[in-house]
Design an enzyme around this catalytic site. Structure first.
Site, PDB file in Angstrom:
ATOM      1  N   HIS A 168       0.816  -1.220   0.000  1.00 26.24           N
ATOM      2  CA  HIS A 168       0.000   0.000   0.000  1.00 26.24           C
ATOM      3  C   HIS A 168       0.849   1.269   0.000  1.00 26.24           C
ATOM      4  O   HIS A 168       0.331   2.360  -0.262  1.00 26.24           O
ATOM      5  CB  HIS A 168      -0.991  -0.005   1.174  1.00 26.24           C
ATOM      6  CG  HIS A 168      -0.426   0.413   2.488  1.00 26.24           C
ATOM      7  ND1 HIS A 168      -0.065  -0.485   3.471  1.00 26.24           N
ATOM      8  CD2 HIS A 168      -0.168   1.640   3.001  1.00 26.24           C
ATOM      9  CE1 HIS A 168       0.383   0.173   4.527  1.00 26.24           C
ATOM     10  NE2 HIS A 168       0.335   1.463   4.270  1.00 26.24           N
ATOM     11  N   ASP A 205      -0.596  -7.523   1.670  1.00 21.33           N
ATOM     12  CA  ASP A 205      -0.026  -6.173   1.635  1.00 21.33           C
ATOM     13  C   ASP A 205       1.494  -6.238   1.805  1.00 21.33           C
ATOM     14  O   ASP A 205       2.032  -5.975   2.884  1.00 21.33           O
ATOM     15  CB  ASP A 205      -0.663  -5.323   2.739  1.00 21.33           C
ATOM     16  CG  ASP A 205      -0.246  -3.864   2.681  1.00 21.33           C
ATOM     17  OD1 ASP A 205       0.344  -3.456   1.665  1.00 21.33           O
ATOM     18  OD2 ASP A 205      -0.517  -3.132   3.662  1.00 21.33           O
ATOM     19  N   GLY A 260       3.222   6.625   8.545  1.00 20.68           N
ATOM     20  CA  GLY A 260       4.638   6.770   8.235  1.00 20.68           C
ATOM     21  C   GLY A 260       5.458   5.569   8.657  1.00 20.68           C
ATOM     22  O   GLY A 260       6.594   5.401   8.228  1.00 20.68           O
ATOM     23  N   SER A 300       4.253   2.550   8.097  1.00 22.49           N
ATOM     24  CA  SER A 300       3.837   1.506   7.163  1.00 22.49           C
ATOM     25  C   SER A 300       5.029   0.908   6.432  1.00 22.49           C
ATOM     26  O   SER A 300       5.961   1.616   6.046  1.00 22.49           O
ATOM     27  CB  SER A 300       2.867   2.080   6.128  1.00 22.49           C
ATOM     28  OG  SER A 300       1.617   2.354   6.704  1.00 22.49           O
ATOM     29  N   GLY A 301       4.979  -0.410   6.243  1.00 22.72           N
ATOM     30  CA  GLY A 301       6.042  -1.095   5.525  1.00 22.72           C
ATOM     31  C   GLY A 301       7.183  -1.559   6.403  1.00 22.72           C
ATOM     32  O   GLY A 301       7.992  -2.388   5.990  1.00 22.72           O
TER      33      GLY A 301
END
Length: 267
Positions: free
Chosen positions: A58, A105, A199, A201-202
């Protein structure tokens, strides 16, 4: 993989650490990277190989983002200071990723050049196949990133922040959050107050093996309802479910995560 030579030999002992939203020490999470466009941090990621970074699909909703526009900053705990940078050559999102449900994801980022070895650069270990995994086995777990420190806030943190979390039983998380798939894992605290946010994320949900000192990436920061709210743990992509896809995908582009198995020879 999963060792922290630049931290474990010099950093504070685990007994002296404050769990809950504090700055990370240099070398403490040597596999965490910042993904940036035009100098601005937008997502996190983790080093799983000299050539590869693992992140969330995402983070690349906008398909107009060209791989070469993404900069990977590694080996630093403060944005804009020190470390090593690499451009991205290719972004490989999982083909089953759903923008509606956030299922599958995850994305693999092939770097333009391999990362160099170093005391503040390292790989995180990847868990085994899903049949080998038991969520209750993980002890100490942390999530870290340069994301915001308050829900709805736009400005990210310049310092790498970390927080201790607990893996939450999947059925309990389903009751609290709804809309989970078997490809997701939850972590946080029932009372809230400690969580990933925008922020982050990942970035990795990293847990220490119950026996030994290696750290494994159990999840990828994916989604949540607010940040740090009661009975609203963070939801992460379950990495173990995608080991086969990662192995096949990296091998297909000529940079395999695992060396090819030797073919048996006839005697």
């Amino acid at each position: 993989c999963g060792f922290r030579p630049g931290y474990d030999s010099t950093g504070p002992s685990s007994a002296s650490r404050i769990i809950g939203g504090h700055k990370s020490h240099p070398g403490e999470w040597p596999w965490i990277v910042s993904l940036q466009i035009q100098g601005q941090h937008f997502c996190g990621g983790s080093i799983i190989h000299y050539w590869w970074v693992l992140s969330a699909a995402h983070c690349f909703h906008d398909t107009r983002v060209a791989p070469q526009d993404v900069l990977v900053a590694a080996g630093t705990v403060t944005l804009g200071m020190g470390g090593v940078t690499r451009r991205v050559r290719q972004i490989l999102r999982h083909p089953s990723y759903s923008r509606k449900t956030y299922d599958s994801d995850l994305a693999l980022l092939l770097l333009s050049r391999p990362l160099p070895p170093g005391r503040e650069l390292g790989f995180v270990c990847l868990p085994g196949e899903p049949d080998d995994e038991d969520d209750s086995q993980w002890g100490s777990c942390y999530v870290a990133g340069w994301g915001t420190t308050k829900y709805g806030q736009e400005r990210v943190s310049r310092a790498l922040l970390e927080v201790g979390v607990q893996v939450v039983d999947w059925l309990r998380c389903m009751w609290w959050m709804g809309a989970l798939t078997q490809n997701m894992i939850c972590a946080g605290h029932e009372e809230g107050g400690r969580d990933a946010c925008q922020g982050d994320s990942g970035g990795p949900l990293q847990c220490q093996a119950p026996q030994g000192s290696r750290w494994y990436q159990v999840g990828i920061v994916s989604w949540g309802r607010g940040c740090g709210s009661r009975q609203r743990p963070g939801v992460y992509t379950r990495v173990a479910n995608y080991r086969s896809w990662m192995d096949k995908t990296t091998a297909a582009v000529g940079r395999p995560l695992r060396p090819p198995k030797a073919k048996p020879t006839l005697q």
